[in-house]
Design a protein around this motif. Structure first.
Motif, PDB file in Angstrom:
ATOM      1  N   GLU A   5       0.855  -1.174   0.000  1.00  0.00           N
ATOM      2  CA  GLU A   5       0.000   0.000   0.000  1.00  0.00           C
ATOM      3  C   GLU A   5       0.894   1.228   0.000  1.00  0.00           C
ATOM      4  O   GLU A   5       1.809   1.327   0.808  1.00  0.00           O
ATOM      5  CB  GLU A   5      -0.893   0.020   1.240  1.00  0.00           C
ATOM      6  N   LEU A   6       0.605   2.149  -0.912  1.00  0.00           N
ATOM      7  CA  LEU A   6       1.383   3.373  -1.041  1.00  0.00           C
ATOM      8  C   LEU A   6       0.466   4.554  -0.784  1.00  0.00           C
ATOM      9  O   LEU A   6      -0.541   4.724  -1.480  1.00  0.00           O
ATOM     10  CB  LEU A   6       1.988   3.470  -2.445  1.00  0.00           C
ATOM     11  N   ALA A   7       0.781   5.342   0.231  1.00  0.00           N
ATOM     12  CA  ALA A   7       0.026   6.560   0.528  1.00  0.00           C
ATOM     13  C   ALA A   7       0.801   7.735  -0.052  1.00  0.00           C
ATOM     14  O   ALA A   7       1.994   7.871   0.190  1.00  0.00           O
ATOM     15  CB  ALA A   7      -0.145   6.726   2.029  1.00  0.00           C
ATOM     16  N   VAL A   8       0.110   8.563  -0.820  1.00  0.00           N
ATOM     17  CA  VAL A   8       0.744   9.724  -1.448  1.00  0.00           C
ATOM     18  C   VAL A   8      -0.053  10.963  -1.065  1.00  0.00           C
ATOM     19  O   VAL A   8      -1.261  11.018  -1.272  1.00  0.00           O
ATOM     20  CB  VAL A   8       0.783   9.577  -2.986  1.00  0.00           C
ATOM     21  N   VAL A  37      -0.872  -2.454 -10.421  1.00  0.00           N
ATOM     22  CA  VAL A  37      -1.748  -1.629  -9.597  1.00  0.00           C
ATOM     23  C   VAL A  37      -3.105  -2.305  -9.516  1.00  0.00           C
ATOM     24  O   VAL A  37      -3.714  -2.614 -10.537  1.00  0.00           O
ATOM     25  CB  VAL A  37      -1.881  -0.209 -10.189  1.00  0.00           C
ATOM     26  N   THR A  38      -3.577  -2.560  -8.292  1.00  0.00           N
ATOM     27  CA  THR A  38      -4.868  -3.214  -8.118  1.00  0.00           C
ATOM     28  C   THR A  38      -5.969  -2.226  -7.762  1.00  0.00           C
ATOM     29  O   THR A  38      -7.131  -2.463  -8.084  1.00  0.00           O
ATOM     30  CB  THR A  38      -4.799  -4.307  -7.032  1.00  0.00           C
ATOM     31  N   ASN A  39      -5.618  -1.113  -7.095  1.00  0.00           N
ATOM     32  CA  ASN A  39      -6.643  -0.149  -6.701  1.00  0.00           C
ATOM     33  C   ASN A  39      -6.007   1.206  -6.417  1.00  0.00           C
ATOM     34  O   ASN A  39      -4.899   1.280  -5.890  1.00  0.00           O
ATOM     35  CB  ASN A  39      -7.379  -0.647  -5.447  1.00  0.00           C
ATOM     36  N   VAL A  40      -6.731   2.274  -6.777  1.00  0.00           N
ATOM     37  CA  VAL A  40      -6.334   3.637  -6.417  1.00  0.00           C
ATOM     38  C   VAL A  40      -7.511   4.251  -5.686  1.00  0.00           C
ATOM     39  O   VAL A  40      -8.604   4.372  -6.239  1.00  0.00           O
ATOM     40  CB  VAL A  40      -5.970   4.476  -7.658  1.00  0.00           C
ATOM     41  N   ASP A  41      -7.286   4.626  -4.437  1.00  0.00           N
ATOM     42  CA  ASP A  41      -8.342   5.181  -3.602  1.00  0.00           C
ATOM     43  C   ASP A  41      -8.073   6.668  -3.385  1.00  0.00           C
ATOM     44  O   ASP A  41      -7.056   7.045  -2.815  1.00  0.00           O
ATOM     45  CB  ASP A  41      -8.369   4.440  -2.261  1.00  0.00           C
ATOM     46  N   ASP A  42      -8.978   7.506  -3.862  1.00  0.00           N
ATOM     47  CA  ASP A  42      -8.854   8.958  -3.737  1.00  0.00           C
ATOM     48  C   ASP A  42      -9.642   9.408  -2.512  1.00  0.00           C
ATOM     49  O   ASP A  42     -10.865   9.330  -2.497  1.00  0.00           O
ATOM     50  CB  ASP A  42      -9.394   9.621  -5.005  1.00  0.00           C
ATOM     51  N   TYR A  60      -5.106  13.316  -0.564  1.00  0.00           N
ATOM     52  CA  TYR A  60      -4.593  12.006  -0.176  1.00  0.00           C
ATOM     53  C   TYR A  60      -4.992  10.960  -1.212  1.00  0.00           C
ATOM     54  O   TYR A  60      -6.152  10.889  -1.618  1.00  0.00           O
ATOM     55  CB  TYR A  60      -5.167  11.589   1.175  1.00  0.00           C
ATOM     56  N   TYR A  61      -4.027  10.132  -1.617  1.00  0.00           N
ATOM     57  CA  TYR A  61      -4.271   9.014  -2.528  1.00  0.00           C
ATOM     58  C   TYR A  61      -3.631   7.771  -1.934  1.00  0.00           C
ATOM     59  O   TYR A  61      -2.508   7.828  -1.424  1.00  0.00           O
ATOM     60  CB  TYR A  61      -3.660   9.276  -3.907  1.00  0.00           C
ATOM     61  N   PHE A  62      -4.348   6.642  -2.014  1.00  0.00           N
ATOM     62  CA  PHE A  62      -3.831   5.361  -1.542  1.00  0.00           C
ATOM     63  C   PHE A  62      -3.826   4.391  -2.717  1.00  0.00           C
ATOM     64  O   PHE A  62      -4.867   4.100  -3.286  1.00  0.00           O
ATOM     65  CB  PHE A  62      -4.672   4.821  -0.391  1.00  0.00           C
ATOM     66  N   VAL A  63      -2.633   3.912  -3.064  1.00  0.00           N
ATOM     67  CA  VAL A  63      -2.460   3.017  -4.204  1.00  0.00           C
ATOM     68  C   VAL A  63      -2.113   1.633  -3.668  1.00  0.00           C
ATOM     69  O   VAL A  63      -1.140   1.480  -2.926  1.00  0.00           O
ATOM     70  CB  VAL A  63      -1.343   3.513  -5.144  1.00  0.00           C
TER      71      VAL A  63
END
Length: 96
Positions: A5-8, A37-42, A60-63
């Motif tokens: 999980e990558l938080a940007v 990449v399985t999901n990008v959560d905005d 905030y974005y969670f990849v």
């Protein structure tokens, strides 16, 4: 393949197209180094816990992605020098 999980955290002063370009660049970096990449959560615009570079809010974005163990290191090296990115954090997800 490991799950990560990558938080940007992206600068709030950017226009919509510029923010989308930052997220696309992050996804391209992950794919470039062999990840999927399985999901990008905005999460949208949120207030920061403390002021960073004189900013009080950011986007905030969670990849979520799958890759081998080398990919997160390479992605972090590239994200570190991206100017619109204020903070980032990549963690390995627990196996389900």
């Amino acid at each position: 393949m490991n799950k990560y999980e990558l938080a940007v955290v992206v600068n709030a002063k950017l226009e919509d197209e510029e923010r989308a370009a930052v997220v696309d660049n992050v996804k391209a970096l992950i794919e470039r180094f062999g990840g999927t990449v399985t999901n990008v959560d905005d999460w949208g615009k949120k207030r920061l816990a403390y002021e960073i570079q004189k900013m009080k809010e950011a986007f905030y974005y969670f990849v979520t992605f799958e890759s081998d163990s080398e990919c997160p290191n390479e992605v972090e090296k590239r994200i570190r020098i991206m100017e619109p990115v204020i903070r980032y954090l990549c963690v390995k997800s627990e196996a389900e």
